[in-house]
Scaffold this active site. Sequence first.
Site, mmCIF file in Angstrom:
data_model
loop_
_atom_site.group_PDB
_atom_site.id
_atom_site.type_symbol
_atom_site.label_atom_id
_atom_site.label_comp_id
_atom_site.label_asym_id
_atom_site.label_seq_id
_atom_site.Cartn_x
_atom_site.Cartn_y
_atom_site.Cartn_z
ATOM 1 N N GLY A 65 57.207 20.461 -52.378
ATOM 2 C CA GLY A 65 58.171 19.701 -51.559
ATOM 3 C C GLY A 65 58.978 18.661 -52.305
ATOM 4 O O GLY A 65 59.618 17.816 -51.681
ATOM 5 N N SER A 87 62.157 12.141 -52.999
ATOM 6 C CA SER A 87 61.239 12.910 -52.141
ATOM 7 C C SER A 87 59.873 12.235 -52.051
ATOM 8 O O SER A 87 59.349 11.725 -53.058
ATOM 9 C CB SER A 87 61.014 14.317 -52.715
ATOM 10 O OG SER A 87 62.184 15.081 -52.663
ATOM 11 N N ILE A 88 59.291 12.308 -50.859
ATOM 12 C CA ILE A 88 57.939 11.774 -50.658
ATOM 13 C C ILE A 88 56.965 12.463 -51.627
ATOM 14 O O ILE A 88 56.101 11.808 -52.227
ATOM 15 C CB ILE A 88 57.524 11.976 -49.183
ATOM 16 C CG1 ILE A 88 58.343 11.015 -48.297
ATOM 17 C CG2 ILE A 88 56.031 11.785 -49.009
ATOM 18 C CD1 ILE A 88 58.089 11.149 -46.811
ATOM 19 N N GLN A 136 62.111 24.937 -54.020
ATOM 20 C CA GLN A 136 62.738 25.928 -53.143
ATOM 21 C C GLN A 136 64.155 26.209 -53.630
ATOM 22 O O GLN A 136 65.044 25.372 -53.447
ATOM 23 C CB GLN A 136 62.784 25.364 -51.713
ATOM 24 C CG GLN A 136 63.431 26.286 -50.725
ATOM 25 C CD GLN A 136 63.974 25.538 -49.528
ATOM 26 O OE1 GLN A 136 64.042 24.312 -49.516
ATOM 27 N NE2 GLN A 136 64.367 26.276 -48.507
ATOM 28 N N ASP A 152 59.389 29.761 -51.585
ATOM 29 C CA ASP A 152 60.036 29.565 -50.289
ATOM 30 C C ASP A 152 59.007 29.949 -49.233
ATOM 31 O O ASP A 152 58.641 31.115 -49.117
ATOM 32 C CB ASP A 152 61.283 30.451 -50.181
ATOM 33 C CG ASP A 152 62.029 30.187 -48.873
ATOM 34 O OD1 ASP A 152 61.394 29.749 -47.889
ATOM 35 O OD2 ASP A 152 63.244 30.424 -48.839
ATOM 36 N N VAL A 153 58.527 28.976 -48.466
ATOM 37 C CA VAL A 153 57.400 29.247 -47.557
ATOM 38 C C VAL A 153 57.796 30.131 -46.376
ATOM 39 O O VAL A 153 56.925 30.608 -45.642
ATOM 40 C CB VAL A 153 56.731 27.944 -47.048
ATOM 41 C CG1 VAL A 153 56.123 27.154 -48.202
ATOM 42 C CG2 VAL A 153 57.697 27.086 -46.239
ATOM 43 N N TYR A 175 64.699 13.378 -32.855
ATOM 44 C CA TYR A 175 63.691 14.057 -33.682
ATOM 45 C C TYR A 175 63.354 15.439 -33.092
ATOM 46 O O TYR A 175 62.990 16.367 -33.815
ATOM 47 C CB TYR A 175 62.450 13.174 -33.841
ATOM 48 C CG TYR A 175 61.609 13.538 -35.050
ATOM 49 C CD1 TYR A 175 62.144 13.515 -36.334
ATOM 50 C CD2 TYR A 175 60.278 13.904 -34.902
ATOM 51 C CE1 TYR A 175 61.381 13.854 -37.443
ATOM 52 C CE2 TYR A 175 59.505 14.234 -36.008
ATOM 53 C CZ TYR A 175 60.064 14.209 -37.272
ATOM 54 O OH TYR A 175 59.294 14.540 -38.360
ATOM 55 N N LYS A 206 55.650 18.727 -35.590
ATOM 56 C CA LYS A 206 54.683 17.793 -36.186
ATOM 57 C C LYS A 206 53.428 17.672 -35.310
ATOM 58 O O LYS A 206 52.316 17.505 -35.828
ATOM 59 C CB LYS A 206 55.313 16.415 -36.408
ATOM 60 C CG LYS A 206 56.400 16.380 -37.474
ATOM 61 C CD LYS A 206 55.935 16.801 -38.857
ATOM 62 C CE LYS A 206 56.949 16.457 -39.943
ATOM 63 N NZ LYS A 206 56.636 17.088 -41.234
ATOM 64 N N ARG A 235 64.356 7.078 -46.728
ATOM 65 C CA ARG A 235 65.678 7.640 -47.054
ATOM 66 C C ARG A 235 65.511 8.811 -48.019
ATOM 67 O O ARG A 235 65.502 8.626 -49.235
ATOM 68 C CB ARG A 235 66.563 6.570 -47.668
ATOM 69 C CG ARG A 235 66.924 5.445 -46.705
ATOM 70 C CD ARG A 235 67.840 4.463 -47.405
ATOM 71 N NE ARG A 235 68.003 3.237 -46.660
ATOM 72 C CZ ARG A 235 68.904 3.052 -45.698
ATOM 73 N NH1 ARG A 235 69.711 4.023 -45.357
ATOM 74 N NH2 ARG A 235 68.996 1.890 -45.081
ATOM 75 N N THR A 236 65.380 9.998 -47.458
ATOM 76 C CA THR A 236 65.257 11.228 -48.252
ATOM 77 C C THR A 236 66.267 12.245 -47.723
ATOM 78 O O THR A 236 66.891 12.007 -46.681
ATOM 79 C CB THR A 236 63.855 11.837 -48.104
ATOM 80 O OG1 THR A 236 63.674 12.216 -46.729
ATOM 81 C CG2 THR A 236 62.747 10.865 -48.506
#
Length: 262
Positions: A10, A16-17, A37, A61-62, A154, A161, A191-192
């Site tokens: 990811g 990115s986190i 990806q 790519d999942v 969201y 989630k 902020r991503t």
Amino acid sequence: MAGKRGLIMGVANDHSIAWGIARTLHRHGAELAFTYQGEALGKRVTPLAASVGSDIVLPCDVEDIASVDSTFAALDARFPDGIDFIVHAIGFSDKSQLKGRYVDVTTRANFSRTMTISCFSFTEIAQRAAARMPRGGALLTLTYAGSTRVMPNYNVMGVAKAALEASVRYLATDLGPDGVRVNALSAGPMRTLAGAGIADARLMYNHQKAHAPLRRTVTLDDIGNSALYLLSDLSGGVTGEVHFVDSGYNIISMPRPAVLQA
Ligand code: NAD
């Protein structure tokens, strides 16, 4: 984390986190492999991986299960003795549906795609990971409080989630006897690239800053340090949890009156 090996899924860029988690794990001695990806992101991930001493950078790519299987086959070649942890920091939904009323904008096709990529991929990865964790291990996914409470725009991501968090509990129960722990880290707004896909993300970000007990948003280091806990032996007795790293925002019911009047 010295002597531990794991896969980071990811990373899109240095905001990115997953990257925040990777660099913390690296500082604590973990050996890392990365997925990306698509070729464009591969060009960004390769130098980031190199900066933490990794040349294991694999396409994945999942949405395509054959791609997931070849990622794990390639990982087996590099880590024949198995792995100790996986970070799943993957989410996607058509951004045109992360805007407006859930009831109006959500389509069956995007609902299914969002669920497959953002939720079911974690189960498919857990299925493959568990078989490669002979010494036990830890799986970590990323979630958001829109799973249990309504956040504007969201929408279907909140539904995904919620399902992801439920998956964490079922997977933790199934894999616990093998010493594999499964947890979710619920991050405050950041902020991503993915974060920017949600309409009015800036307002959510500022709202968190004004109302969270710590009066700030969270940083990549905040997330990295908590992930370190959840992926290391420090959290050896913890599984099936959703751990908030959100400056305490999730405990607040109503903004302080002074802020409401401002
Ligand atoms: P990001 O855009 O940096 O990362 C999202 C990643 O998902 C990207 O690397 C992207 O390539 C990957 N991805 C999307 N579809 C994929 C697919 N089909 N196959 C493989 N990878 C795919 O954004 P981020 O904010 O770091 O997101 C990471 C995770 O954190 C997501 O699950 C997101 O929902 C979650 N999260 C984000 C926030 C936030 O405010 N940014 C808050 C809480 C949780």
